[in-house]
Design an enzyme around this catalytic site. Structure first.
Site: not given
Length: 468
Positions: A167, A288
């Site tokens: 999880h 970026s």
């Protein structure tokens, strides 16, 4: 009658004799498959080469004609290879283009015999199976290399510990090599499935004609052997219409890409600043345009994203063929674009994934620093099991210990004093403190498939033996 309808159909059309009017130019464009099926030029030429040998055995082509045909076919092959093949109006598909060009080289009186008894129905099915077989064999080769790279890394970094997650929450300590072995297992199952599919693909439809069989009794087993097939498809109706091998190849591609997507997602998470377990090589990262500090895992994100592309190719093709009647229908032309795109995507994905896993670096310190003592709560329960306490009871007791540590605002359950353990349950003894050791925890999981060093090494050896 319109002027367009008065036009004669193109001389290059293999089916033109039946028609008196020309097709709409848009219909020609809509019907054509050469822009994408030209990648099968080699398979098409090879199929024709062997097929004409079969015609020669029947006496329908002389040996002199056969030699001229083969010389012409090899010239065409070289033209395609050198990007010098000139596509002309009327070249509807790769079969039409190659036959037209053969006529230009050796004359139509000889090239016109090449298609004797053959239909484009069995021709395209043959080309597809040859092309898919060779593509899957290539995928098998590079997938083998990918898995080998994972196994080599796992052997090298067998001693590195890290958190295991369920999880996306910290669960139990495991070996980094155990995580690698997990995906190597997925990919090895993919490898095994691929071998099975290749076997089913490698059956020959050639010599089935349009649907009813060959009118001159051609030796189909001779054709199959010449093309490297394992056998022939025993029913001519099935031979020209079966596209299960396309569906299987697409399904295999989809399942593999599902595995590579999950693999990539894990590595994306592990490469984030919040985890810092791995660092991708510059060769598989981008930056970026605005933020100079960024190093983005674009290789992994594209692997994850392209899985959806392949899933779509499978579902789209299944919709295309779900209701077509038996034998060949033009709908089947829609098999090529999704299949070719999926095979190319998978090939590139395997190569990128191999580069990523071979060049990334791990931060052992960050991995081990991420281990927390609450991950040993199950070990605490197991400690009491070894003292004879039923597991369901020990699970509850261990949970009480976790809660007590939280209430006391301690950094972990190992910070509880022996007296506090005894207050929770008197069956705790002083050796309980030996439970809180990550290396000891993983080494206790030594059953087959576990995360102990001996168990992981056995997994790696088993996977290696499958590949060999």
């Amino acid at each position: 009658m319109s002027q367009q309808q008065d036009k004669q159909p193109s001389e290059n059309k293999l089916w033109g004799g039946r028609f008196t009017g020309a097709t709409d130019p848009l219909m020609d464009l809509y019907n054509a498959s050469l822009p994408y099926d030209k990648v099968m030029y080699d398979a098409d030429l090879t199929g024709t080469k062997v097929y004409t040998q079969g015609l020669n055995k029947l006496g329908l082509i002389t040996t002199e004609e056969l030699n001229l045909i083969h010389q012409g076919l090899e010239q065409i092959r070289q033209e395609w290879h050198d990007n010098k093949f000139i596509i002309k109006a009327g070249d509807e598909d790769i079969h039409t283009a190659n036959e037209r060009r053969l006529g230009e080289i050796i004359g139509k009186n000889i090239s016109g015999k090449v298609h004797t008894g053959r239909s484009r129905n069995d021709q395209v099915a043959t080309d597809m199976r040859i092309f898919v077989r060779e593509s899957l064999l290539n995928l098998s080769k590079i997938l083998h290399q990918f898995i080998t790279a994972i196994l080599e890394r796992a052997h090298k970094e067998i001693d590195v510990l890290m958190p295991g997650y369920t999880h996306l929450q910290k669960a139990q300590p495991i070996r980094w090599a155990h995580w690698l072995s997990s995906y190597a297992t997925y990919f090895t199952e993919d490898y095994k499935r691929l071998q099975e599919i290749i076997t089913r693909v490698n059956q020959s439809p050639l010599g089935s004609g349009a649907l009813a069989g060959h009118p001159y009794g051609i030796d189909r087993e001779f054709l199959a052997k010449g093309l490297g097939f394992d056998g022939v498809i025993g029913n001519s109706l099935t031979a020209v219409s079966d596209r299960d091998f396309v569906v299987e190849s697409l399904f295999w591609s989809t399942l593999f890409m599902n595995h590579i997507s999950r693999f990539s997602e894990d590595l994306i998470i592990y490469s984030s600043g919040e985890f810092g377990f791995i660092k991708l090589a510059d060769a598989y990262s981008t930056g970026s345009s605005l933020m100079p500090q960024k190093k983005n895992p674009d290789s992994l994100e594209l692997l994850r994203g392209k899985s959806g592309r392949v899933f779509g190719q499978l579902s789209g093709f299944l919709m295309s063929i779900k209701s077509i009647p038996s034998t060949y229908n033009k709908d089947m032309q829609e098999d090529k674009e999704p299949l070719f795109d999926a095979l190319t995507t998978v090939e590139h994905s395997i190569l990128i994934a191999t580069g990523v896993i071979s060049t990334l670096s791990i931060d052992k310190q960050n991995m081990e620093k991420a281990l927390t003592m609450d991950m040993l709560a199950t070990d605490l329960a197991d400690y009491l099991v070894r003292k004879g306490v039923p597991f369901r009871e020990t699970h509850h007791i261990s949970g009480e210990c976790v809660r007590k540590a939280e209430e006391e605002k301690l950094s972990g359950i190992d910070q509880l004093s022996f007296e506090q353990f005894q207050q929770i349950d008197s069956r705790f003894e002083k050796d309980v403190m030996e439970t809180f050791d990550f290396e000891a925890s993983v080494e206790r999981r030594d059953a087959l498939g576990g995360t102990a060093k001996s168990a992981v090494l056995k997994q790696l050896e088993n996977l290696k033996s499958i590949l060999s």
